[in-house]
Design an enzyme around this catalytic site. Sequence first.
Site, PDB file in Angstrom:
ATOM      1  N   PRO A  13      18.155  32.676  55.820  1.00  6.57           N
ATOM      2  CA  PRO A  13      17.019  31.946  56.398  1.00  6.57           C
ATOM      3  C   PRO A  13      16.875  32.337  57.858  1.00  6.57           C
ATOM      4  CG  PRO A  13      18.941  30.520  56.270  1.00  6.57           C
ATOM      5  CD  PRO A  13      19.329  31.812  55.603  1.00  6.57           C
ATOM      6  N   CYS A  96      23.071  26.814  62.767  1.00  6.33           N
ATOM      7  CA  CYS A  96      22.092  27.280  63.747  1.00  6.33           C
ATOM      8  C   CYS A  96      22.479  26.802  65.147  1.00  6.33           C
ATOM      9  CB  CYS A  96      20.696  26.789  63.385  1.00  6.33           C
ATOM     10  SG  CYS A  96      19.424  27.352  64.538  1.00  6.33           S
ATOM     11  N   ASN A 207      28.551  35.937  55.513  1.00  5.78           N
ATOM     12  CA  ASN A 207      27.367  36.236  56.318  1.00  5.78           C
ATOM     13  C   ASN A 207      27.816  36.696  57.703  1.00  5.78           C
ATOM     14  OD1 ASN A 207      25.021  34.224  58.127  1.00  5.78           O
ATOM     15  ND2 ASN A 207      24.590  36.212  57.259  1.00  5.78           N
ATOM     16  N   GLY A 209      26.839  40.294  60.386  1.00  3.05           N
ATOM     17  CA  GLY A 209      27.178  41.687  60.684  1.00  3.05           C
ATOM     18  C   GLY A 209      27.104  42.660  59.528  1.00  3.05           C
ATOM     19  N   ARG A 230      19.124  40.027  59.597  1.00  4.62           N
ATOM     20  CA  ARG A 230      18.238  40.963  60.292  1.00  4.62           C
ATOM     21  C   ARG A 230      18.126  42.315  59.603  1.00  4.62           C
ATOM     22  NH1 ARG A 230      21.116  40.899  65.721  1.00  4.62           N
ATOM     23  NH2 ARG A 230      22.783  40.154  64.366  1.00  4.62           N
TER      24      ARG A 230
END
Length: 328
Positions: A13, A96, A207, A209, A230
């Site tokens: 997300p 986040c 999650n 890298g 990304r």
Amino acid sequence: MQKMIDYRFSVAPMMDWTDRHCRAFHRVLSKRALLWTEMVTADAVIHGDRARLIGYDEREHPLVLQLGGSDPAKLAEAARIAEGFGYDEVNLNCGCPSDRVQSGAFGACLMAEPDLVADCVAAMRNAVSIPVTVKNRIAIDDLPARETLFTFIDKVSAAGCSVFTVHARKAWLKGLSPKENREIPPLDYGLVAELKAARPDLTIILNGGISTIDQCREHLGGFDGVMLGRAAYQTPDLLGHVDAELFGEGSIVEPGDAVRAYEPYIAARLAEGTNLHAMTRHMLGLFAGKPGARQWRRTLSELGVKKGAGLDVLRAALGSVEAAAPAG
């Protein structure tokens, strides 16, 4: 009875990125990737324009709605709404690091409040039959990483959560920007591997890298799944390899074929009044590293934003790439 979800590969997300148009585009590249919404606060789901905030196209399944919040009752209500909308899973954001999230008492700061997160998860699970999962960091600020992570996982799993997506970095809420928090704190895959080894009954998705299919394959040897952020967004061609190379299904989806497969979705949204750029902005990196990539980006960026831009712009951009491709 909960739906069975395959967690081998997920697209993270990402605020302002993984909107419904992005997800529809990603879905033409991979039928098997687990797609996630941007984070939406529980208050927004309860009181806001639900069709705009959490509406989606049926082709996006399997699909996770990520919620932000720390009030068990509100999160339970938002989870009920998500289930009613047909989401396959609801996820609680505990990772986040943005200032806006901290001021709302949710996100990564919840790593320091595992009992509260456990209460939230329990309330959500009591409200719905779809899976309730958590996405978290390994720790925040000066808290000891191993103790913080294991305590958090143990307390939250005791409340009934069995699926955790772990961003293998600390979040530094004091002194680092959200962008820096995605890059500067060192990755600690080893700690997350320790967690999986010590808690083999839990589903642990790694999650942070990860940027190539080869890295995905390597990590799948020790984890139940991988999540890319990304890299999946900025070089979406990678997603065209997921089904064939990670799930052993079908063949690689070539970028040009993905563009053509996305056209009907674009046409339908254009007819509803959506501007072209809202959809094509998610496609800019599709031909990264290939001949014609610069012209592809330029055409979509310069012409796609104009009022009335339509499929002719997309086709012109694709034509420029195909004209630049080497013969043979």
